[in-house]
Design a protein around this motif. Structure first.
Motif, short mmCIF file in Angstrom:
data_model
loop_
_atom_site.label_atom_id
_atom_site.label_comp_id
_atom_site.label_asym_id
_atom_site.label_seq_id
_atom_site.Cartn_x
_atom_site.Cartn_y
_atom_site.Cartn_z
N MET A 44 0.80 -1.22 0.00
CA MET A 44 0.00 0.00 0.00
C MET A 44 0.83 1.27 0.00
O MET A 44 0.28 2.37 -0.06
N ASP A 45 2.16 1.13 0.05
CA ASP A 45 3.03 2.29 -0.04
C ASP A 45 3.85 2.32 -1.33
O ASP A 45 4.74 3.16 -1.48
N ASP A 46 3.55 1.44 -2.26
CA ASP A 46 4.21 1.48 -3.57
C ASP A 46 3.95 2.85 -4.19
O ASP A 46 2.80 3.30 -4.29
N SER A 47 5.02 3.52 -4.60
CA SER A 47 4.90 4.89 -5.09
C SER A 47 4.09 5.00 -6.37
O SER A 47 3.64 6.09 -6.74
N ARG A 48 3.86 3.88 -7.05
CA ARG A 48 3.05 3.91 -8.27
C ARG A 48 1.56 4.00 -7.98
O ARG A 48 0.75 4.23 -8.88
N GLY A 49 1.18 3.81 -6.73
CA GLY A 49 -0.23 3.89 -6.37
C GLY A 49 -1.05 2.82 -7.08
O GLY A 49 -0.66 1.67 -7.17
N ILE A 50 -2.19 3.22 -7.62
CA ILE A 50 -3.12 2.27 -8.21
C ILE A 50 -2.54 1.59 -9.44
O ILE A 50 -3.03 0.54 -9.88
#
Length: 393
Positions: free
Chosen positions: A296-302
């Protein structure tokens, strides 16, 4: 927020339309039949593990102590048989389960012995009451506790990685394996058994050190081997040491819900709710549906890959947790939304391959099993569907 009513296995809402649990179980049964046909002639020692993008049949791995997913396929077969009473599925379940026995008779490799035994022998025993399965599961519990370190207060997850991490390592996944210890203690009816105490101490130590103040968890907790002092929390499969790896948080939700089932200690119930609530909060902030991105913290988001397996684990857990708390409807309804989303064409494999679901993520930092069908997603999906069916009876 989900608002709906429940009638004969169907949920109706303006947001998510219609969901029929019996229809989805029938789908799983059909996919199992197709998978079994594709696996002929059977080599029961070779277990389904994943189907990568564009693949149609299961990639197989040898059942062995190093293969942590060895027990999931037998467990899927036992759950499918419990639903459809198919003699062909029953025979396959027996064959694949017996292939696990050499693992139980081998020296313990790591904490995943719990996953392997729970998913095969405990599921088989639950369905058949086969005494042989019970004895092998009890033997596995005795082996698993040899990894417990009293100075630290937890089970060592990866003996092979002690030097890599600079100390005793315990991963969040290990919470799932405590079920084997609790179950074995209960089966033995023994006042002298230390299995229960070890499981409780592991859960307490993990609760104290493995979580941030908001209830999100590290993947790995590292302890000083000599003093037992907590050193640090890091990641192995997540995006970063500070991030919320979705499946890791799912293990925590499922694990503490299960610990409450066996202990009935309110501190574990309260904690199960805490780790659930932060997961649901972050899920709504980061996902376009009830299936999370892999971290949930992946910088790519959705735009980051999804992890259907995490949604399956959480849905299964919440269908139990909802029965323990006064405001359980919110957890039940969240679980139903998860199952509804998972049961759409976006996630179900259907004619694309022989698994139940697509779009799981295994080990993203290693570039392994990204956007794939993975056997443990299917395991917790059918488990969750069966829990929901039982809730409606």
């Amino acid at each position: 927020m989900f608002v709906g009513n429940h009638v004969s296995g169907v949920v109706f809402t303006k947001e998510i339309g219609q969901f029929n649990v019996n229809q989805q179980l029938a789908y799983c049964s059909s996919q199992v039949d197709k998978a079994l046909e594709s696996l002929r002639p059977y080599d029961f020692t070779m277990m389904p593990r994943n189907i990568l993008r564009e693949g149609r049949t299961w990639n197989l791995r040898k059942a062995k102590p190093e293969e942590w997913c060895s027990g999931f396929w037998p467990g899927i077969l036992w759950m499918a048989f419990d639903y459809n009473k198919s003699e062909a599925v029953n025979k396959a379940a027996i064959g694949y389960t017996e292939a696990i026995a050499p693992i139980i008779n081998s020296p313990v490799f790591d904490h995943d012995l719990g996953f392997i035994a729970i998913n095969s022998f405990l599921k088989g025993y639950e369905v058949t009451k086969n005494e042989h399965y019970k004895q092998l599961a009890l033997q596995a519990a005795d082996s698993l506790i040899t990894l417990f370190t009293p100075t630290v207060g937890t089970i060592l997850s990866w003996p092979r990685h002690v030097k890599d991490y600079g100390g005793h390592n315990t991963i969040m996944d290990n919470m799932m394996n405590l079920e084997l210890l609790f179950w074995a203690d209960k089966e033995r009816h023994s006042q002298t058994s230390n299995l229960y105490d070890i499981a409780v101490r592991h859960a307490d130590t993990t609760m104290k050190n493995h979580f941030r103040p908001d209830g999100s968890c590290y993947h790995v907790a590292v302890y000083d081997t000599l003093t037992g002092k907590f050193i640090k929390g890091v990641t192995h499969q997540g995006y970063a040491d500070y991030s919320m790896w979705s499946r890791g948080q799912a293990w925590a939700i499922y694990g503490y819900t299960m610990v409450y089932r066996y202990t009935k200690n309110k501190r574990f119930l309260d904690f199960a709710q805490k780790v659930t609530d932060i997961y649901l909060k972050r899920l709504h902030e980061t996902s376009d549906d009830m299936v999370p991105i892999w971290d949930m913290d992946d910088s790519r988001g959705i735009a980051a890959p999804k992890d259907a397996s995490a949604a399956c684990v959480v849905a299964s857990a919440l269908l139990e947790l909802c029965q323990y708390v006064k405001d359980g409807d919110r957890y039940r309804d969240a679980a139903i939304q998860m199952l509804r989303d998972l049961s759409t064409a976006r996630y179900q494999s259907r004619d694309k391959n022989v698994s139940f679901l697509m779009h799981s993520t295994g080990h993203h930092p290693a570039g392994s099993e990204i956007d794939a069908s993975i056997v443990y997603a299917d395991y917790y999906y059918i488990e969750a569907l069966l829990k929901y069916k039982n809730l409606l009876q």
